[in-house]
Design a protein around this motif. Structure first.
Motif, short mmCIF file in Angstrom:
data_model
loop_
_atom_site.label_atom_id
_atom_site.label_comp_id
_atom_site.label_asym_id
_atom_site.label_seq_id
_atom_site.Cartn_x
_atom_site.Cartn_y
_atom_site.Cartn_z
N ARG A 118 -3.95 6.44 5.78
CA ARG A 118 -5.53 6.84 5.85
C ARG A 118 -6.59 5.40 6.44
NH1 ARG A 118 -5.35 9.50 0.24
NH2 ARG A 118 -6.22 7.33 -0.85
N ILE A 119 -5.94 4.82 5.96
CA ILE A 119 -6.38 3.15 6.62
C ILE A 119 -5.59 2.91 7.35
CG2 ILE A 119 -7.32 2.93 4.51
CD1 ILE A 119 -4.82 0.58 4.41
N ARG B 83 -13.44 4.10 10.67
CA ARG B 83 -14.01 3.17 10.03
C ARG B 83 -12.63 2.73 9.75
NH1 ARG B 83 -16.80 -1.17 11.09
NH2 ARG B 83 -18.48 -0.15 11.84
N ARG B 84 -12.15 3.89 8.37
CA ARG B 84 -11.21 3.25 7.58
C ARG B 84 -9.92 3.30 7.97
NH1 ARG B 84 -12.62 7.83 4.85
NH2 ARG B 84 -13.36 6.74 3.39
N SER B 85 -9.78 4.19 9.30
CA SER B 85 -8.70 4.10 10.14
C SER B 85 -8.35 2.54 10.61
CB SER B 85 -8.93 5.11 11.13
OG SER B 85 -9.83 5.60 12.14
N ARG B 86 -9.12 2.22 11.01
CA ARG B 86 -9.09 0.73 11.49
C ARG B 86 -8.66 -0.44 10.60
NH1 ARG B 86 -13.38 2.98 14.61
NH2 ARG B 86 -14.23 1.01 13.89
N VAL C 133 1.28 -1.48 -0.18
CA VAL C 133 -0.03 0.20 0.12
C VAL C 133 0.86 1.49 -0.43
CG1 VAL C 133 -1.96 0.85 0.63
CG2 VAL C 133 -1.84 -1.36 1.97
N GLU C 134 0.68 2.16 -0.82
CA GLU C 134 1.24 3.61 -1.21
C GLU C 134 1.21 4.78 0.19
OE1 GLU C 134 -2.40 4.22 -3.28
OE2 GLU C 134 -1.04 2.64 -2.85
N ARG C 135 2.47 4.90 0.63
CA ARG C 135 1.96 5.88 1.92
C ARG C 135 0.63 6.58 2.43
NH1 ARG C 135 4.75 4.25 6.81
NH2 ARG C 135 7.05 3.79 5.49
N PRO C 136 0.02 7.40 1.06
CA PRO C 136 -0.72 8.28 1.18
C PRO C 136 -2.08 7.55 2.06
CG PRO C 136 0.65 8.88 -0.45
CD PRO C 136 0.77 7.65 -0.16
#
Length: 334
Positions: A17-18, A300-303, A10-13
């Motif tokens: 976010r996730i 939720r995305r951050s988890r 997964v790219e850093r940006p």
């Protein structure tokens, strides 16, 4: 416990976010080694082949390449792919499973958010919250015109697709004392009984339900499954919700039906995204629109990464995975 050697594609940006800083620190602590993607894009198959050689574990997400035979040849030690996103159809072809690589994903975690959003828009449409708000801002009190607001209690609720979202939605509906009917060719009568629902064929569900929400995968057999004939079966003043994929509904037929203003509709997915500013849906009175956000709030995305780290730990400790995908499930997945 055997500490994993993790390749994060997964790219850093997107990873920021996730994930949370705590999740990334946890990853570094639990792994023997971690190789991160420091580019501003997801790695393609060639990028991954160059880096995957000693990895036992991959953490991937949206934008991931497919793990085909050639890539798998470069990954002799790969044990598990942890996909911090939804559908894995384009990521894990049958070759992955034939090699004995395990696959887990966050679709069930995302499904909880979609189910919650579905209930939210159903209640908003039935109770006319948008119209009441607009009327008050225009200086009118309770003057929204027909049709009047209604309640969910005691209605027949039709679920199209006993998917992860459909199954997450069922317990959310229980307090409303609704009769839940489900149309899904993969749902057995035994499973329907276990879920406490009644299985119906799609035309019967469309004809008799007061609320219909669509949670089916996009497959050759489901493309435009809700066509003009099915839409015409919906009774007046029913509610139709699609938070799954736009390809499940024939958009031209839907626009023609919605123009009659005989039913309410909530849509979170569209044939073209972002929705063009001149799209006819934007001028329709009984339509509630959202910009493809049903599944993931920022919290939720951050988890998502945390959920996949839990799976990594279960795998490392020889425990059953909570979100494992099997080759037999591929055919019916979104």
């Amino acid at each position: 416990m055997s500490a994993p050697r993790v390749l994060v594609t997964v790219e850093r940006p997107l990873l920021r976010r996730i994930s949370t800083p705590e999740a990334l620190a946890r990853l570094e602590e639990m792994a023997e080694s971690v190789a991160f993607n420091d580019d501003d894009r997801a790695w393609d198959a060639a990028d991954v082949r160059e880096r995957i050689g000693g990895a036992t574990t991959v953490l991937a997400s949206w934008g991931s390449c497919a793990y085909d035979e050639r890539l798998l040849d470069a990954a002799p030690e790969l044990e598990i792919i942890c996909y911090a996103a939804g559908t894995i159809r384009g990521v894990a072809p049958p070759a992955v499973f034939r090699r004995g690589v395990r696959v887990t994903h966050a679709a069930d975690f995302i499904a909880m958010g979609v189910a919650e959003h579905t209930l939210t828009v159903v209640l908003a449409l039935l109770r006319r919250t948008g119209q009441f708000d607009a009327a008050m801002r225009a200086g009118r009190w309770r003057d929204i015109g027909p049709p009047a607001d209604r309640e969910l209690y005691g209605k027949r609720y039709g679920i199209v697709g006993a998917s992860k979202v459909g199954r997450r939605l069922i317990p959310l509906l229980r307090p409303f004392d609704v009769e839940i009917v489900v149309a899904d060719p993969y749902l057995t009568e035994t499973d329907a009984q276990r879920l406490g629902v009644r299985k119906l064929e799609l035309p019967d569900l469309m004809r008799t339900s007061d609320v219909i929400s669509i949670h089916a995968p996009v497959l050759p057999s489901t493309h435009h499954m809700i066509d003009a004939r099915m839409l015409a079966l919906i009774k007046d003043d029913a509610v139709l919700v699609n938070n799954a994929r736009s390809a499940l509904i024939d958009t031209d037929a839907l626009l023609a039906e919605l123009a009659k203003e005989r039913l309410d509709c909530a849509l979170d997915v569209f044939d073209q995204e972002p929705l063009p500013t001149d799209h006819p849906l934007l001028g329709m009175r009984r339509v509630l629109l959202s910009p493809h956000v049903a599944g993931l709030t920022p919290e939720r995305r951050s988890r998502l990464t945390d959920e996949m780290l839990n799976e990594m730990e279960r795998h490392a400790n020889g425990l059953p995975l909570r979100h494992e995908v099997t080759i037999d499930q591929l055919e019916s997945m979104a």
